[in-house]
Design an enzyme around this catalytic site. Structure first.
Site, PDB file in Angstrom:
ATOM      1  N   THR A   1       0.849  -1.197   0.000  1.00 37.61           N
ATOM      2  CA  THR A   1       0.000   0.000   0.000  1.00 37.61           C
ATOM      3  C   THR A   1       0.889   1.253   0.000  1.00 37.61           C
ATOM      4  OG1 THR A   1      -0.114  -0.191   2.401  1.00 37.61           O
ATOM      5  CG2 THR A   1      -1.947  -1.115   1.155  1.00 37.61           C
TER       6      THR A   1
ATOM      7  N   ALA B   1      -5.071  -4.900  -4.516  1.00 39.65           N
ATOM      8  CA  ALA B   1      -6.131  -4.703  -3.519  1.00 39.65           C
ATOM      9  C   ALA B   1      -5.519  -4.022  -2.309  1.00 39.65           C
ATOM     10  CB  ALA B   1      -6.761  -6.031  -3.110  1.00 39.65           C
ATOM     11  N   SER B   2      -6.191  -2.997  -1.825  1.00 38.42           N
ATOM     12  CA  SER B   2      -5.705  -2.343  -0.600  1.00 38.42           C
ATOM     13  C   SER B   2      -5.904  -3.275   0.584  1.00 38.42           C
ATOM     14  CB  SER B   2      -6.454  -1.027  -0.371  1.00 38.42           C
ATOM     15  OG  SER B   2      -7.844  -1.264  -0.179  1.00 38.42           O
ATOM     16  N   ASN B   3      -6.788  -4.259   0.421  1.00 41.59           N
ATOM     17  CA  ASN B   3      -7.015  -5.226   1.495  1.00 41.59           C
ATOM     18  C   ASN B   3      -7.560  -6.510   0.860  1.00 41.59           C
ATOM     19  OD1 ASN B   3      -8.081  -6.644   3.798  1.00 41.59           O
ATOM     20  ND2 ASN B   3      -7.795  -4.726   4.897  1.00 41.59           N
TER      21      ASN B   3
ATOM     22  N   HIS C   1      -3.297   0.695  13.302  1.00 43.44           N
ATOM     23  CA  HIS C   1      -2.393  -0.385  12.888  1.00 43.44           C
ATOM     24  C   HIS C   1      -1.175  -0.412  13.804  1.00 43.44           C
ATOM     25  CE1 HIS C   1      -4.690  -0.269   9.099  1.00 43.44           C
ATOM     26  NE2 HIS C   1      -4.243  -1.495   8.908  1.00 43.44           N
TER      27      HIS C   1
ATOM     28  N   LYS D   1       3.959  -0.083  10.530  1.00 39.72           N
ATOM     29  CA  LYS D   1       3.322   0.253   9.250  1.00 39.72           C
ATOM     30  C   LYS D   1       3.890   1.564   8.730  1.00 39.72           C
ATOM     31  CE  LYS D   1      -1.130   0.561   6.949  1.00 39.72           C
ATOM     32  NZ  LYS D   1      -0.662  -0.222   5.797  1.00 39.72           N
TER      33      LYS D   1
ATOM     34  N   THR E   1      -6.470   0.660   3.053  1.00 38.72           N
ATOM     35  CA  THR E   1      -7.879   0.298   3.285  1.00 38.72           C
ATOM     36  C   THR E   1      -8.697   1.538   3.637  1.00 38.72           C
ATOM     37  OG1 THR E   1      -7.113  -1.831   4.073  1.00 38.72           O
ATOM     38  CG2 THR E   1      -9.375  -1.229   4.661  1.00 38.72           C
TER      39      THR E   1
HETATM   40  N1  LIG Z   1      -3.351  -5.432   0.828  1.00 38.98           N
HETATM   41  C1  LIG Z   1      -3.403  -6.080   1.993  1.00 38.98           C
HETATM   42  O1  LIG Z   1      -4.342  -6.854   2.280  1.00 38.98           O
HETATM   43  C2  LIG Z   1      -2.289  -5.869   2.983  1.00 38.98           C
HETATM   44  C3  LIG Z   1      -2.269  -6.544   4.209  1.00 38.98           C
HETATM   45  C4  LIG Z   1      -1.161  -6.389   5.051  1.00 38.98           C
HETATM   46  C5  LIG Z   1      -0.113  -5.570   4.647  1.00 38.98           C
HETATM   47  N2  LIG Z   1      -0.172  -4.908   3.468  1.00 38.98           N
HETATM   48  C6  LIG Z   1       0.921  -4.094   2.955  1.00 38.98           C
HETATM   49  O2  LIG Z   1       1.908  -4.983   2.430  1.00 38.98           O
HETATM   50  C7  LIG Z   1       3.210  -4.415   2.573  1.00 38.98           C
HETATM   51  C8  LIG Z   1       4.110  -5.383   3.324  1.00 38.98           C
HETATM   52  O3  LIG Z   1       3.588  -5.612   4.620  1.00 38.98           O
HETATM   53  P1  LIG Z   1       4.363  -6.554   5.662  1.00 38.98           P
HETATM   54  O4  LIG Z   1       3.545  -6.501   6.898  1.00 38.98           O
HETATM   55  O5  LIG Z   1       4.709  -7.868   5.063  1.00 38.98           O
HETATM   56  O6  LIG Z   1       5.711  -5.703   5.879  1.00 38.98           O
HETATM   57  P2  LIG Z   1       7.142  -6.251   6.323  1.00 38.98           P
HETATM   58  O7  LIG Z   1       7.956  -5.036   6.622  1.00 38.98           O
HETATM   59  O8  LIG Z   1       7.016  -7.293   7.373  1.00 38.98           O
HETATM   60  O9  LIG Z   1       7.705  -6.970   5.000  1.00 38.98           O
HETATM   61  C9  LIG Z   1       8.092  -6.307   3.841  1.00 38.98           C
HETATM   62  C10 LIG Z   1       9.293  -7.056   3.252  1.00 38.98           C
HETATM   63  O10 LIG Z   1       9.589  -6.498   1.990  1.00 38.98           O
HETATM   64  C11 LIG Z   1      11.008  -6.433   1.883  1.00 38.98           C
HETATM   65  N3  LIG Z   1      11.395  -5.444   0.888  1.00 38.98           N
HETATM   66  C12 LIG Z   1      11.453  -4.083   1.009  1.00 38.98           C
HETATM   67  N4  LIG Z   1      11.880  -3.533  -0.146  1.00 38.98           N
HETATM   68  C13 LIG Z   1      12.059  -4.545  -1.018  1.00 38.98           C
HETATM   69  C14 LIG Z   1      12.493  -4.609  -2.369  1.00 38.98           C
HETATM   70  N5  LIG Z   1      12.829  -3.516  -3.054  1.00 38.98           N
HETATM   71  N6  LIG Z   1      12.542  -5.825  -2.967  1.00 38.98           N
HETATM   72  C15 LIG Z   1      12.235  -6.949  -2.290  1.00 38.98           C
HETATM   73  N7  LIG Z   1      11.844  -6.951  -0.990  1.00 38.98           N
HETATM   74  C16 LIG Z   1      11.766  -5.772  -0.379  1.00 38.98           C
HETATM   75  C17 LIG Z   1      11.481  -6.087   3.294  1.00 38.98           C
HETATM   76  O11 LIG Z   1      12.865  -6.432   3.486  1.00 38.98           O
HETATM   77  C18 LIG Z   1      10.540  -6.940   4.144  1.00 38.98           C
HETATM   78  O12 LIG Z   1      11.060  -8.230   4.393  1.00 38.98           O
HETATM   79  C19 LIG Z   1       2.986  -3.058   3.251  1.00 38.98           C
HETATM   80  O13 LIG Z   1       2.870  -2.066   2.256  1.00 38.98           O
HETATM   81  C20 LIG Z   1       1.646  -3.237   3.964  1.00 38.98           C
HETATM   82  O14 LIG Z   1       0.968  -2.011   4.169  1.00 38.98           O
HETATM   83  C21 LIG Z   1      -1.240  -5.053   2.641  1.00 38.98           C
END
Ligand SMILES: NC(=O)c1ccc[n+]([C@@H]2O[C@H](COP(=O)([O-])OP(=O)(O)OC[C@H]3O[C@@H](n4cnc5c(N)ncnc54)[C@H](O)[C@@H]3O)[C@@H](O)[C@H]2O)c1
Length: 238
Positions: free
Chosen positions: A77, A100-102, A135, A139, A146
């Site tokens: 997101t 999807a945002s969620n 959250h 984050k 969302t």
């Molecule tokens: N759409 C949804 O339903 C939903 C749900 C939860 C989280 N999210 C979003 O998903 C994203 C990740 O969330 P998370 O909780 O897993 O975060 P997190 O920080 O636990 O994991 C993100 C991972 O991505 C890696 N990363 C960063 N830059 C990178 C790159 N250039 N190439 C490869 N890997 C890279 C990081 O090292 C980390 O391991 C966030 O943007 C969060 O807001 C979306």
């Protein structure tokens, strides 16, 4: 189905676990330490890529997958300013893309309730509308993706609201979004309509990440053999 995981953090790991349970294979795992392995040849070993990284890397990762001709699911997101550029590239090159945002089933049902409630509240200007999201402190983006989707739905149906704002504001044309960062909280979203007489509130509370991860795998199963741009609405038949 062969899956490439782009981002192996909290979500990447939760998706891996659900994907394996559903009989899929993870053929590529990319994170910052091995970002150089995200080559066309490696990506093309997968039927679909699932991208959950960060607001800063999502756009370039998604474009790399589309340029390799691999269908891509994106859950990162906070990068919506570039979404239209991705959509355009996808259309021009006959690619497959789903953002999807969620991804949770519950939140996507909540989105439908939010739209209906906004329609019903449109003729009632006595109600002040606001959105609050909570959250965990790791984050990176605020407001949450969302909350932005919920706000866009309210703006579409409540005519007196013209734009959303993250700052306290008394302008009646503005829809305020309040973001709170408290540990541990996988995600709480509330839409409130409040008047002197009463308050109507709808809330979705995620208890863990399983809902997002399951939805992302369902989306990957849906997208695998399709061409075009899709949303969770189509995946879930809402
Ligand atoms: N759409 C949804 O339903 C939903 C749900 C939860 C989280 N999210 C979003 O998903 C994203 C990740 O969330 P998370 O909780 O897993 O975060 P997190 O920080 O636990 O994991 C993100 C991972 O991505 C890696 N990363 C960063 N830059 C990178 C790159 N250039 N190439 C490869 N890997 C890279 C990081 O090292 C980390 O391991 C966030 O943007 C969060 O807001 C979306």
């Amino acid at each position: 189905m062969k899956i490439a995981l782009i981002g192996y953090g909290k979500m990447g790991k939760a998706i891996e676990s659900i994907a394996l349970q559903r009989g899929h294979e993870i053929v590529l795992k990319i994170d910052v330490t091995n970002a150089g392995d995200m080559t066309t040849a490696n990506l093309q070993k997968a039927d679909v890529a699932i991208e959950f990284t960060s607001p800063h890397s999502a756009f370039s990762n998604v474009m790399t997958c589309l340029q390799a001709g691999v269908p891509v699911i994106c859950g990162s997101t906070g990068w919506l300013d570039k979404l239209e550029e991705v959509n355009q590239y996808c259309r021009q090159h006959n690619g497959s893309f789903l953002y999807a945002s969620n991804f949770s089933v519950g939140v996507n049902i909540f989105f439908e309730i939010n739209k209906r409630l906004a329609e019903l509240m449109n003729p009632h200007p006595d109600y002040a509308v606001s959105i609050e999201e909570t959250h965990h402190t790791q984050k990176l983006d605020a407001p949450s993706g969302t909350a932005v989707t919920l706000a866009e739905q309210v703006l579409e149906h409540v005519e007196r609201k013209k734009t959303f704002t993250y700052h306290p504001n008394t302008d009646p044309s503005m829809l305020p979004i309040i973001s709170k960062r408290i540990d541990p909280a996988p995600g709480i979203h509330t839409v409130t309509y409040s008047s002197d007489i009463d308050t109507i509130e709808i809330t979705h509370t995620a208890h863990n990440r399983h809902g997002f991860a399951t939805g992302a795998v369902l989306a990957a199963e849906f997208l695998k053999d399709k061409k075009g741009i899709f949303s969770m609405k189509e995946v879930l038949g809402l």
